[in-house]
Design a protein around this motif. Structure first.
Motif, PDB file in Angstrom:
ATOM      1  N   TYR B  35      23.832 114.497  25.735  1.00 35.82           N
ATOM      2  CA  TYR B  35      24.078 113.092  25.459  1.00 35.82           C
ATOM      3  C   TYR B  35      25.566 112.878  25.272  1.00 35.82           C
ATOM      4  N   GLN B  37      28.153 110.063  23.290  1.00 35.36           N
ATOM      5  CA  GLN B  37      28.219 108.933  22.374  1.00 35.36           C
ATOM      6  C   GLN B  37      29.655 108.458  22.254  1.00 35.36           C
ATOM      7  N   GLY B  40      30.451 103.901  17.773  1.00 34.57           N
ATOM      8  CA  GLY B  40      29.677 102.697  17.499  1.00 34.57           C
ATOM      9  C   GLY B  40      28.618 102.373  18.536  1.00 34.57           C
ATOM     10  N   LYS B  41      28.439 103.250  19.484  1.00 31.31           N
ATOM     11  CA  LYS B  41      27.465 102.986  20.560  1.00 31.31           C
ATOM     12  C   LYS B  41      26.246 103.892  20.450  1.00 31.31           C
ATOM     13  N   SER B  42      25.252 103.594  21.287  1.00 31.06           N
ATOM     14  CA  SER B  42      24.046 104.425  21.351  1.00 31.06           C
ATOM     15  C   SER B  42      24.360 105.777  21.968  1.00 31.06           C
ATOM     16  N   LEU B  43      23.421 106.679  21.784  1.00 39.34           N
ATOM     17  CA  LEU B  43      23.476 107.948  22.508  1.00 39.34           C
ATOM     18  C   LEU B  43      23.050 107.686  23.949  1.00 39.34           C
ATOM     19  N   SER B  45      21.998 109.207  27.491  1.00 39.88           N
ATOM     20  CA  SER B  45      21.499 110.445  28.100  1.00 39.88           C
ATOM     21  C   SER B  45      22.281 110.749  29.369  1.00 39.88           C
ATOM     22  N   THR B  86      32.029 111.802  22.065  1.00 38.64           N
ATOM     23  CA  THR B  86      31.346 112.921  21.414  1.00 38.64           C
ATOM     24  C   THR B  86      30.155 113.311  22.273  1.00 38.64           C
ATOM     25  N   PHE B  88      26.714 115.651  22.682  1.00 37.69           N
ATOM     26  CA  PHE B  88      25.679 116.387  21.957  1.00 37.69           C
ATOM     27  C   PHE B  88      24.743 117.072  22.940  1.00 37.69           C
ATOM     28  N   GLY B 107      27.555 118.479  17.844  1.00 35.42           N
ATOM     29  CA  GLY B 107      28.388 117.537  18.586  1.00 35.42           C
ATOM     30  C   GLY B 107      29.769 118.104  18.844  1.00 35.42           C
TER      31      GLY B 107
END
Lengths: 114, 114
Positions: B35, B37, B40-43, B45, B86, B88, B107
């Motif tokens: 993932y 990121q 401030g945002k969503s993960l 995919s 970041t 993950f 992460g």
């Protein structure tokens, strides 16, 4: 189609207060998951709902945390009373029933306990 | 219990250079995810890897999986500033009661500078 939404985006509360986080999954998604990331560590699983039932709550840290999903739609995660170590980012994710492989994540709620 | 470890945790890269992020996991996993990121945002995919030897590429990112070594890599080719984020990795356990319980690495914060 709207994605997973979370409210609020950011919450600052004092130790001992109560906070309720909300997650609206993608419409029609029966699986709903809560995760959190504390102090830059790894993202950890909290619990999993299937519709309104708790499928797995093995990651809930203690009884100050209460998750609900009445009606099988949106979910709330209440922290009462909040402690300093609860600070972090709380993520919600959802997926369709019978499908666990693709979880769609919300933007998270950043919780700061002072 | 499934554990996932990423390294490095911080990566400062110069534009145009190549580098690899490593993800080790401790027990058999059904799937391996990468993932991204942004703050401030969503993960988001990036890749889902299913089987030994799987390799997937998207733009300057390439992910691979070695299930025997329980190792996945995310290789960055000719880095550009837009890749700063970041990253993950996460694993889904093979069967059992942990139906949708993703286990994440810590992460890797990637910063690409001129």
């Amino acid at each position: 189609e709207a994605g997973v939404t979370q409210f609020p985006s950011h919450s600052v509360i004092e130790k001992g207060q109560t906070v309720t986080l909300r997650c609206d999954p993608i419409s029609g998604h029966d699986n709903l998951y809560w995760y959190r990331r504390v102090m830059g560590k790894e993202i950890k699983f909290l619990l999993h709902f299937v519709k309104e039932s708790k499928q797995d709550e093995s990651g809930m840290p203690n009884n100050r945390f209460l998750a609900e999903r009445t009606g099988g739609t949106y979910s709330t995660l209440k922290v009462q009373p909040a402690e300093l170590e609860d600070s972090g980012v709380y993520f919600c994710a959802s997926s369709p029933l019978g499908q666990r492989y693709e979880q769609y994540f919300g933007p998270g709620t950043r919780l700061t306990v002072t | 219990e499934l554990k996932v470890e990423q390294n490095p945790l911080f990566l400062s890269m110069q534009e145009g250079k190549n580098y690899t992020i490593y993800c080790n996991y401790s027990t058999t996993s059904d799937r391996l995810y990468w993932y991204r990121q942004d703050p401030g945002k969503s993960l988001e995919s990036l890749f889902v890897l299913l089987s030994n030897g799987a390799v997937k590429q998207e733009g300057r990112l390439m992910a691979s999986l070695d299930t025997k070594a329980r190792l996945s890599t995310l290789h960055i080719t000719a880095a550009v500033h837009d890749l700063s984020a970041t990253y993950f990795c996460a694993c889904l356990p093979a069967g059992g009661t942990s139906y949708g319980k993703l286990t994440f690495g810590q992460g890797t914060i990637l910063t690409v500078h001129p």
